[in-house]
Design a protein around this motif. Sequence first.
Motif, mmCIF file in Angstrom:
data_model
loop_
_atom_site.group_PDB
_atom_site.id
_atom_site.type_symbol
_atom_site.label_atom_id
_atom_site.label_comp_id
_atom_site.label_asym_id
_atom_site.label_seq_id
_atom_site.Cartn_x
_atom_site.Cartn_y
_atom_site.Cartn_z
ATOM 1 N N MET A 1 18.903 62.379 44.361
ATOM 2 C CA MET A 1 17.918 61.494 43.755
ATOM 3 C C MET A 1 17.443 62.026 42.411
ATOM 4 S SD MET A 1 14.380 61.251 43.218
ATOM 5 C CE MET A 1 13.610 62.283 44.448
ATOM 6 N N SER A 2 17.151 63.343 42.367
ATOM 7 C CA SER A 2 16.633 63.917 41.124
ATOM 8 C C SER A 2 17.641 63.824 39.993
ATOM 9 C CB SER A 2 16.210 65.367 41.349
ATOM 10 O OG SER A 2 17.305 66.154 41.770
ATOM 11 N N ARG A 3 18.943 63.950 40.322
ATOM 12 C CA ARG A 3 19.961 63.831 39.275
ATOM 13 C C ARG A 3 19.959 62.438 38.656
ATOM 14 N NH1 ARG A 3 22.906 67.004 42.980
ATOM 15 N NH2 ARG A 3 23.912 65.162 43.847
ATOM 16 N N LEU A 29 17.573 55.680 47.276
ATOM 17 C CA LEU A 29 17.481 56.974 47.927
ATOM 18 C C LEU A 29 16.049 57.392 48.262
ATOM 19 C CD1 LEU A 29 20.070 58.964 45.761
ATOM 20 C CD2 LEU A 29 20.384 58.138 48.113
ATOM 21 N N ALA A 30 15.103 57.009 47.418
ATOM 22 C CA ALA A 30 13.730 57.518 47.600
ATOM 23 C C ALA A 30 12.699 56.529 47.077
ATOM 24 C CB ALA A 30 13.581 58.867 46.902
ATOM 25 N N SER A 31 12.621 55.384 47.683
ATOM 26 C CA SER A 31 11.704 54.354 47.202
ATOM 27 C C SER A 31 10.243 54.678 47.467
ATOM 28 C CB SER A 31 12.048 52.999 47.833
ATOM 29 O OG SER A 31 11.872 53.054 49.238
ATOM 30 N N ARG A 32 9.984 55.707 48.289
ATOM 31 C CA ARG A 32 8.597 56.054 48.609
ATOM 32 C C ARG A 32 8.057 57.167 47.713
ATOM 33 N NH1 ARG A 32 9.020 56.086 55.247
ATOM 34 N NH2 ARG A 32 9.723 53.918 55.456
ATOM 35 N N VAL A 33 8.832 57.561 46.722
ATOM 36 C CA VAL A 33 8.389 58.583 45.773
ATOM 37 C C VAL A 33 7.831 57.888 44.531
ATOM 38 C CG1 VAL A 33 9.095 60.544 44.354
ATOM 39 C CG2 VAL A 33 10.092 60.221 46.638
ATOM 40 N N ALA A 34 6.596 58.190 44.185
ATOM 41 C CA ALA A 34 5.932 57.502 43.073
ATOM 42 C C ALA A 34 6.687 57.669 41.763
ATOM 43 C CB ALA A 34 4.505 58.018 42.923
ATOM 44 N N ALA A 35 7.217 58.875 41.516
ATOM 45 C CA ALA A 35 7.926 59.124 40.264
ATOM 46 C C ALA A 35 9.185 58.270 40.160
ATOM 47 C CB ALA A 35 8.286 60.601 40.150
ATOM 48 N N VAL A 36 9.817 57.997 41.287
ATOM 49 C CA VAL A 36 11.006 57.141 41.289
ATOM 50 C C VAL A 36 10.619 55.711 40.933
ATOM 51 C CG1 VAL A 36 12.807 56.128 42.743
ATOM 52 C CG2 VAL A 36 12.280 58.567 42.915
ATOM 53 N N ARG A 37 9.526 55.236 41.496
ATOM 54 C CA ARG A 37 9.084 53.875 41.194
ATOM 55 C C ARG A 37 8.696 53.751 39.724
ATOM 56 N NH1 ARG A 37 8.459 51.221 46.194
ATOM 57 N NH2 ARG A 37 8.615 49.333 44.923
ATOM 58 N N GLU A 38 8.052 54.795 39.196
ATOM 59 C CA GLU A 38 7.667 54.782 37.786
ATOM 60 C C GLU A 38 8.898 54.764 36.881
ATOM 61 O OE1 GLU A 38 5.461 57.679 34.522
ATOM 62 O OE2 GLU A 38 4.859 57.793 36.637
ATOM 63 N N GLU A 242 12.377 65.541 48.666
ATOM 64 C CA GLU A 242 12.607 65.526 50.106
ATOM 65 C C GLU A 242 12.097 64.248 50.758
ATOM 66 O OE1 GLU A 242 8.610 67.299 49.343
ATOM 67 O OE2 GLU A 242 10.644 67.484 48.553
ATOM 68 N N ASP A 243 11.267 63.453 50.047
ATOM 69 C CA ASP A 243 10.724 62.209 50.606
ATOM 70 C C ASP A 243 11.702 61.092 50.318
ATOM 71 O OD1 ASP A 243 9.344 60.140 51.535
ATOM 72 O OD2 ASP A 243 7.611 60.350 50.201
ATOM 73 N N ARG A 244 12.619 60.825 51.223
ATOM 74 C CA ARG A 244 13.642 59.817 50.997
ATOM 75 C C ARG A 244 13.561 58.742 52.067
ATOM 76 N NH1 ARG A 244 17.940 62.160 47.862
ATOM 77 N NH2 ARG A 244 17.580 64.347 47.445
ATOM 78 N N ASP A 245 14.092 57.572 51.716
ATOM 79 C CA ASP A 245 14.188 56.516 52.729
ATOM 80 C C ASP A 245 15.242 56.880 53.742
ATOM 81 O OD1 ASP A 245 13.583 53.641 50.608
ATOM 82 O OD2 ASP A 245 12.236 55.051 51.608
ATOM 83 N N ALA A 246 15.073 56.396 54.929
ATOM 84 C CA ALA A 246 16.098 56.647 55.943
ATOM 85 C C ALA A 246 17.320 55.834 55.584
ATOM 86 C CB ALA A 246 15.573 56.226 57.302
#
Length: 246
Positions: A1-3, A29-38, A242-246
């Motif tokens: 996700m970070s990449r 991969l990680a829709s519950r991470v605020a930085a990803v949504r931003e 580490e906070d990823r969607d299942a």
Amino acid sequence: MSRNLVMVARLIDEEPEEAYGYSRVALRLASRVAAVREAAGFAAYATQRYSEALAEFRASRRMTGGVELWPVMADCERGLGRPERALAMAGEPETQKLDKAGQVEMRLVAAGARRDMGQLDAAIVTLQSPELASSSVQPWTARLRYAYADALLAAGREAEAREWFGKALEADKDGATDASDRLAEIDGVEFVDAMDAEEPADATDTTDVTDTDGAPGDADGSAAASEGDAGNAAAAGEGDAEDRDA
């Protein structure tokens, strides 16, 4: 996700569509991470998907409780053809909670909304502020002066506009605006391609190949998505990987 977030930050200015593609992968991969949504919001914003961008910014704001995205959310409203909503947001309590840079961005957005509504004089007044009058150069100074000059020119106040385009150029160390081109346009200066100038003229060729259709830059006070914004989101996202969607 970070990449994927790193790629969004790298590509958002030059290849926004590619950045958008990476942001969609990060979302899966990680829709519950605020930085990803931003980051997804900025990628959508950069590709003029304003409805999608607004939804992502709202999601990020719900997760963090912050107000930093308030100006760009208001600018999304402008992009969706709702300048009156952008103006309403400029008057809400969240604006007072912004830092100085955020308040300047909100002022730029509000002035742009005024122009969208045909209220040119009100746009000029909106931009008049201590930050505009200050001789101190801050990260927002060039854009603020440029927006003011552009509004003055639109109002037919050419002499004042020229002065402020000059002030914008003085503050624009990174070439964020095309103030130099606007000054040349006002002064009637035409630039000739050096390669064309070196070629001998063909006396038998009478075709006019001069391109005089120069579109001015977009300087109505939009809050812009930047590599720095997406980069900040990427940096924050690595900490929450580490906070990823299942």
